[in-house]
Design a protein around this motif. Sequence first.
Motif, PDB file in Angstrom:
ATOM      1  N   LEU A  84      -6.144   6.334   3.668  1.00 31.24           N
ATOM      2  CA  LEU A  84      -7.530   6.178   3.230  1.00 31.24           C
ATOM      3  C   LEU A  84      -8.195   4.988   3.919  1.00 31.24           C
ATOM      4  O   LEU A  84      -9.294   5.106   4.462  1.00 31.24           O
ATOM      5  CB  LEU A  84      -7.601   6.011   1.711  1.00 31.24           C
ATOM      6  CG  LEU A  84      -8.991   5.803   1.122  1.00 31.24           C
ATOM      7  CD1 LEU A  84      -9.882   7.004   1.401  1.00 31.24           C
ATOM      8  CD2 LEU A  84      -8.879   5.544  -0.371  1.00 31.24           C
ATOM      9  N   PHE A  85      -7.528   3.838   3.924  1.00 29.97           N
ATOM     10  CA  PHE A  85      -8.108   2.657   4.561  1.00 29.97           C
ATOM     11  C   PHE A  85      -8.222   2.842   6.071  1.00 29.97           C
ATOM     12  O   PHE A  85      -9.159   2.350   6.700  1.00 29.97           O
ATOM     13  CB  PHE A  85      -7.322   1.400   4.199  1.00 29.97           C
ATOM     14  CG  PHE A  85      -7.384   1.060   2.724  1.00 29.97           C
ATOM     15  CD1 PHE A  85      -8.536   1.251   1.985  1.00 29.97           C
ATOM     16  CD2 PHE A  85      -6.276   0.562   2.073  1.00 29.97           C
ATOM     17  CE1 PHE A  85      -8.601   0.954   0.638  1.00 29.97           C
ATOM     18  CE2 PHE A  85      -6.316   0.251   0.712  1.00 29.97           C
ATOM     19  CZ  PHE A  85      -7.489   0.453   0.000  1.00 29.97           C
ATOM     20  N   GLU A 129      -0.786   6.997   0.885  1.00 33.03           N
ATOM     21  CA  GLU A 129      -2.135   7.524   0.647  1.00 33.03           C
ATOM     22  C   GLU A 129      -3.183   6.435   0.886  1.00 33.03           C
ATOM     23  O   GLU A 129      -4.209   6.684   1.529  1.00 33.03           O
ATOM     24  CB  GLU A 129      -2.255   8.056  -0.777  1.00 33.03           C
ATOM     25  CG  GLU A 129      -3.607   8.664  -1.080  1.00 33.03           C
ATOM     26  CD  GLU A 129      -3.694   9.218  -2.493  1.00 33.03           C
ATOM     27  OE1 GLU A 129      -4.828   9.367  -2.963  1.00 33.03           O
ATOM     28  OE2 GLU A 129      -2.655   9.493  -3.116  1.00 33.03           O
ATOM     29  N   GLU A 130      -2.942   5.227   0.371  1.00 31.26           N
ATOM     30  CA  GLU A 130      -3.878   4.126   0.582  1.00 31.26           C
ATOM     31  C   GLU A 130      -3.970   3.752   2.059  1.00 31.26           C
ATOM     32  O   GLU A 130      -5.064   3.477   2.565  1.00 31.26           O
ATOM     33  CB  GLU A 130      -3.459   2.909  -0.247  1.00 31.26           C
ATOM     34  CG  GLU A 130      -3.643   3.100  -1.735  1.00 31.26           C
ATOM     35  CD  GLU A 130      -2.960   2.021  -2.554  1.00 31.26           C
ATOM     36  OE1 GLU A 130      -3.468   1.717  -3.642  1.00 31.26           O
ATOM     37  OE2 GLU A 130      -1.921   1.467  -2.113  1.00 31.26           O
ATOM     38  N   THR A 131      -2.844   3.750   2.752  1.00 29.26           N
ATOM     39  CA  THR A 131      -2.842   3.445   4.181  1.00 29.26           C
ATOM     40  C   THR A 131      -3.702   4.447   4.942  1.00 29.26           C
ATOM     41  O   THR A 131      -4.498   4.071   5.802  1.00 29.26           O
ATOM     42  CB  THR A 131      -1.404   3.435   4.724  1.00 29.26           C
ATOM     43  OG1 THR A 131      -0.660   2.426   4.031  1.00 29.26           O
ATOM     44  CG2 THR A 131      -1.371   3.151   6.210  1.00 29.26           C
ATOM     45  N   LEU A 181       0.817  -1.193   0.000  1.00 27.15           N
ATOM     46  CA  LEU A 181       0.000   0.000   0.000  1.00 27.15           C
ATOM     47  C   LEU A 181       0.861   1.257   0.000  1.00 27.15           C
ATOM     48  O   LEU A 181       1.896   1.317   0.646  1.00 27.15           O
ATOM     49  CB  LEU A 181      -0.906   0.025   1.237  1.00 27.15           C
ATOM     50  CG  LEU A 181      -1.925  -1.099   1.373  1.00 27.15           C
ATOM     51  CD1 LEU A 181      -2.693  -0.950   2.679  1.00 27.15           C
ATOM     52  CD2 LEU A 181      -2.881  -1.122   0.193  1.00 27.15           C
ATOM     53  N   THR A 182       0.391   2.237  -0.725  1.00 26.80           N
ATOM     54  CA  THR A 182       1.049   3.542  -0.671  1.00 26.80           C
ATOM     55  C   THR A 182       0.655   4.211   0.645  1.00 26.80           C
ATOM     56  O   THR A 182      -0.290   3.780   1.320  1.00 26.80           O
ATOM     57  CB  THR A 182       0.597   4.426  -1.843  1.00 26.80           C
ATOM     58  OG1 THR A 182      -0.803   4.713  -1.682  1.00 26.80           O
ATOM     59  CG2 THR A 182       0.851   3.748  -3.188  1.00 26.80           C
ATOM     60  N   TYR A 234     -11.364   4.752   6.518  1.00 23.29           N
ATOM     61  CA  TYR A 234     -12.512   3.845   6.377  1.00 23.29           C
ATOM     62  C   TYR A 234     -12.743   3.073   7.668  1.00 23.29           C
ATOM     63  O   TYR A 234     -13.873   2.907   8.116  1.00 23.29           O
ATOM     64  CB  TYR A 234     -12.288   2.851   5.241  1.00 23.29           C
ATOM     65  CG  TYR A 234     -12.321   3.417   3.832  1.00 23.29           C
ATOM     66  CD1 TYR A 234     -12.875   4.657   3.539  1.00 23.29           C
ATOM     67  CD2 TYR A 234     -11.792   2.680   2.781  1.00 23.29           C
ATOM     68  CE1 TYR A 234     -12.901   5.150   2.241  1.00 23.29           C
ATOM     69  CE2 TYR A 234     -11.819   3.161   1.483  1.00 23.29           C
ATOM     70  CZ  TYR A 234     -12.382   4.392   1.219  1.00 23.29           C
ATOM     71  OH  TYR A 234     -12.404   4.860  -0.062  1.00 23.29           O
TER      72      TYR A 234
END
Length: 81
Positions: free
Chosen positions: A12-13, A8-10, A5-6, A16
């Motif tokens: 974002l998740f 940014e993804e870390t 994961l980037t 969530y």
Amino acid sequence: MDNDLTSEETELFGAYDLAAQLAVRCRHLHEMDVSVSASALERVLNTLMTELWDQGFSQAEIRKAYEWALADMPRYAARLW
């Protein structure tokens, strides 16, 4: 454990996950059925909105996000995701 994961993804998740935890807390308040929890969802959403404002989101950005989420509810309710 490594993941692909980037950052940014870390983030974002992680957001969530926090949203899911917030929903569980709101349900618990609702189930308590006491005066303080009578309008818990409204109060929590109001607090979230003001916290987003304090973090630099504009009224237009917040409104757009809420309206998008509300417009997406029928698809989610129909399990079309």
